[in-house]
Design an enzyme around this catalytic site. Sequence first.
Site, mmCIF file in Angstrom:
data_model
loop_
_atom_site.group_PDB
_atom_site.id
_atom_site.type_symbol
_atom_site.label_atom_id
_atom_site.label_comp_id
_atom_site.label_asym_id
_atom_site.label_seq_id
_atom_site.Cartn_x
_atom_site.Cartn_y
_atom_site.Cartn_z
ATOM 1 N N ASP A 117 -4.590 7.648 0.808
ATOM 2 C CA ASP A 117 -3.905 9.032 1.015
ATOM 3 C C ASP A 117 -4.349 9.743 -0.318
ATOM 4 O OD1 ASP A 117 -2.277 10.806 1.626
ATOM 5 O OD2 ASP A 117 -0.676 10.241 0.015
ATOM 6 N N VAL A 168 -8.144 11.719 0.107
ATOM 7 C CA VAL A 168 -8.383 12.442 1.032
ATOM 8 C C VAL A 168 -7.221 13.679 1.189
ATOM 9 C CG1 VAL A 168 -8.704 13.099 3.319
ATOM 10 C CG2 VAL A 168 -9.188 10.532 2.457
ATOM 11 N N ASP A 173 -0.625 13.653 -0.553
ATOM 12 C CA ASP A 173 0.078 14.338 0.222
ATOM 13 C C ASP A 173 0.610 13.792 1.570
ATOM 14 O OD1 ASP A 173 -2.130 14.176 1.706
ATOM 15 O OD2 ASP A 173 -2.317 16.363 2.243
ATOM 16 N N SER A 201 -1.092 12.645 3.885
ATOM 17 C CA SER A 201 -1.677 13.031 5.106
ATOM 18 C C SER A 201 -2.254 11.714 5.950
ATOM 19 C CB SER A 201 -3.086 13.730 4.659
ATOM 20 O OG SER A 201 -3.779 13.136 3.419
ATOM 21 N N ASN A 247 -10.963 4.018 8.525
ATOM 22 C CA ASN A 247 -9.488 3.595 8.629
ATOM 23 C C ASN A 247 -8.874 2.970 9.639
ATOM 24 O OD1 ASN A 247 -8.966 4.635 5.882
ATOM 25 N ND2 ASN A 247 -8.412 6.705 6.715
ATOM 26 N N HIS A 261 -8.798 -4.888 -5.341
ATOM 27 C CA HIS A 261 -9.352 -6.042 -4.503
ATOM 28 C C HIS A 261 -9.015 -7.509 -4.950
ATOM 29 C CE1 HIS A 261 -12.571 -3.315 -2.295
ATOM 30 N NE2 HIS A 261 -11.368 -2.983 -2.095
ATOM 31 N N ASP A 271 -10.284 -11.965 -2.741
ATOM 32 C CA ASP A 271 -10.549 -12.845 -3.893
ATOM 33 C C ASP A 271 -10.130 -14.153 -3.750
ATOM 34 O OD1 ASP A 271 -8.120 -12.810 -4.985
ATOM 35 O OD2 ASP A 271 -8.717 -12.041 -7.117
ATOM 36 N N ASP A 317 -4.016 -10.541 -9.908
ATOM 37 C CA ASP A 317 -4.569 -10.920 -11.223
ATOM 38 C C ASP A 317 -5.913 -10.762 -11.358
ATOM 39 O OD1 ASP A 317 -6.059 -12.471 -9.681
ATOM 40 O OD2 ASP A 317 -4.870 -14.251 -9.776
HETATM 41 C C1 HEM Z 1 -14.406 0.986 -5.026
HETATM 42 C C2 HEM Z 1 -14.492 1.424 -3.856
HETATM 43 C C3 HEM Z 1 -14.059 0.893 -2.671
HETATM 44 C C4 HEM Z 1 -14.355 0.338 -1.450
HETATM 45 C C5 HEM Z 1 -15.945 0.496 -1.354
HETATM 46 C C6 HEM Z 1 -13.574 -0.408 -0.911
HETATM 47 C C7 HEM Z 1 -13.677 -0.899 0.372
HETATM 48 C C8 HEM Z 1 -12.768 -1.582 1.000
HETATM 49 C C9 HEM Z 1 -13.000 -2.594 2.350
HETATM 50 C C10 HEM Z 1 -14.202 -2.379 3.123
HETATM 51 C C11 HEM Z 1 -11.852 -3.232 2.415
HETATM 52 C C12 HEM Z 1 -11.750 -4.258 3.809
HETATM 53 C C13 HEM Z 1 -11.283 -3.450 5.102
HETATM 54 C C14 HEM Z 1 -11.252 -4.123 6.403
HETATM 55 O O1 HEM Z 1 -12.161 -5.076 6.497
HETATM 56 O O2 HEM Z 1 -10.496 -3.775 7.196
HETATM 57 C C15 HEM Z 1 -10.977 -3.041 1.498
HETATM 58 C C16 HEM Z 1 -9.870 -3.711 1.435
HETATM 59 C C17 HEM Z 1 -8.704 -3.457 0.709
HETATM 60 N N1 HEM Z 1 -9.059 -2.354 -0.699
HETATM 61 FE FE1 HEM Z 1 -10.760 -1.388 -0.882
HETATM 62 N N2 HEM Z 1 -12.448 -0.511 -1.298
HETATM 63 C C18 HEM Z 1 -12.460 0.246 -2.760
HETATM 64 C C19 HEM Z 1 -11.578 0.530 -3.527
HETATM 65 C C20 HEM Z 1 -10.133 0.060 -3.502
HETATM 66 C C21 HEM Z 1 -9.202 0.597 -4.414
HETATM 67 C C22 HEM Z 1 -9.342 1.470 -5.761
HETATM 68 C C23 HEM Z 1 -8.008 0.093 -4.048
HETATM 69 C C24 HEM Z 1 -6.732 0.077 -4.702
HETATM 70 C C25 HEM Z 1 -6.377 0.468 -5.760
HETATM 71 C C26 HEM Z 1 -8.225 -0.748 -3.123
HETATM 72 C C27 HEM Z 1 -7.671 -1.707 -2.215
HETATM 73 C C28 HEM Z 1 -7.749 -2.390 -1.317
HETATM 74 C C29 HEM Z 1 -6.963 -3.588 -0.562
HETATM 75 C C30 HEM Z 1 -5.617 -3.752 -1.311
HETATM 76 C C31 HEM Z 1 -7.600 -3.863 0.399
HETATM 77 C C32 HEM Z 1 -6.904 -5.153 1.386
HETATM 78 C C33 HEM Z 1 -6.039 -4.360 2.495
HETATM 79 C C34 HEM Z 1 -5.383 -5.311 3.555
HETATM 80 O O3 HEM Z 1 -5.414 -6.646 3.165
HETATM 81 O O4 HEM Z 1 -4.837 -4.869 4.602
HETATM 82 N N3 HEM Z 1 -9.848 -0.768 -2.761
HETATM 83 N N4 HEM Z 1 -11.491 -2.097 0.579
#
Ligand code: HEM
Length: 329
Positions: free
Chosen positions: A71, A74, A78, A80, A99, A198, A249, A256
Amino acid sequence: MDFRSIEVQRWMLAAILAVVVAAKFSEAQLTTDFYDSSCPQAASIVKQKVDAIVDADRGLAAALMRLHFHDCFVRGCDGSVLLNSTDPNILTEKSALLNNNSLRGFEQIDEIKMELECACPGVVSCADILALVARDATVKVGGWSWPVFLGRIDGAGSFADEVNGSLPERTDNFTKLVQTFAKVGLDAKDMIILSGGHSIGQVHCGAFFERLYNFQGQNITDPSMDPEFAEMLKVQCPQTQPFGFMALDATNGTFDSTYYLDLLTNKGLLESDVALLSDPLGVEYAIKAVQDPDTFLFEFGMAMIKMGSIPSVDPYGWRSHCAFTEPKY
Ligand code: HEM
Ligand SMILES: *[C@@H]1O[C@H](CO)[C@@H](O)[C@H](O)[C@H]1NC(C)=O
Ligand SMILES: *[C@@H]1O[C@H](CO)[C@@H](O)[C@H](O)[C@H]1NC(C)=O
Ligand SMILES: *[C@@H]1O[C@H](CO)[C@@H](O)[C@H](O)[C@H]1NC(C)=O
Ligand SMILES: *[C@@H]1O[C@H](CO)[C@@H](O)[C@H](O)[C@H]1NC(C)=O
Ligand SMILES: *[C@@H]1O[C@H](CO)[C@@H](O)[C@H](O)[C@H]1NC(C)=O
Ligand SMILES: CC(=O)N[C@H]1CO[C@H](CO)[C@@H](O)[C@@H]1O
């Protein structure tokens, strides 16, 4: 001094830092007591709902926390990301390539919103709900708490074509990640800490297939990946199943610092995760997070406050349903 008083001190420090951060980054002047008179139960209603949702499906904690990130990056924080298309020619953010079929938890946000509308009709913004939910979901699975600043105004616009360019991508290198975060006022350290998001959740197998099966177009496995880990991934994620899931992870149900340990032991999944160690700042932070997990848990909250203060580009008003814009009464 016992541990609890150290926690209290950290909390006070958090509150002070948060005021400084919020004053610096928020034009809207968010405050922690925004709903104290208009909807004093707001925070406890959200927490109760999030606890129940995560009790029923622990994996949703990650999905709910991620919504606030998608959110805020972009058009600012808000709400969005929650808007559904009403015109088939104008797709909203949630349908964008980055998304679609990836974000989860929309129905749960709708449930929470409904409960809040029963308790205090016309008061709590959808953007604020996402901010509260992100905190409560993180805490529910092991993260440290942080004060949530409130008073965001929901936007009316949501456009799929604004997502690419605003959100980071899984193939981004360190420089590109830093640039994307800088666009919303976050620095390299914020980026490294927030990537710790992550620590929970899951990823589609296809998101790291190049690293497993076709590194740099060479039909090999990324040689920088731990070989045993790579073999395990190939079993969990055969090439025929890009829509299977892998944990982000080794302890994906618990918030953690294991994410950083995984990076340091060559068990990072996404190119963007691995990229953190291509810069000395990332290496330094990963080591620190592993040696002193409490510091990471604390700093993650501080970084979330900063992320949650990204100003809306076009504040509009309040919504009765988070998926639709209608005029207030
Ligand atoms: C640094 C750049 C980041 C990239 C390139 C990125 C990219 C991604 C990608 C590709 C996925 C998997 C999506 C899928 O396969 O459907 C993912 C999952 C996730 N991301 Fe990121 N992410 C980033 C930063 C963040 C940040 C800043 C947060 C939160 C503070 C975050 C939280 C999460 C979470 C919690 C998941 C798991 C979602 C789920 O289990 O439904 N990510 N991210
Ligand atoms: C809005 O879209 C989401 C999927 O993006 C869907 O799950 C939800 O049912 C829609 N909400 C309404 C009220 O149509
Ligand atoms: C989003 O995913 C759904 C389900 O797979 C698909 O039907 C739809 O066409 C996708 N939307 C876009 C804009 O690609
Ligand atoms: C985003 O845009 C860039 C540049 O046009 C393009 O290379 C990239 O593939 C796009 N990413 C997505 C997910 O659409
Ligand atoms: C990082 O990626 C950007 C854009 O994708 C590219 O222009 C740049 O050369 C890359 N930097 C490094 C150090 O690989
Ligand atoms: C890629 O490598 C696999 C396993 O090493 C091999 O079976 C396959 O034939 C190779 N494919 C190409 C196009 O070289
Ligand atoms: C792919 C994977 O292992 N996902 C798990 C991540 O953690 C949640 C919560 O414990 C599980 O429900 C998922 O199955």
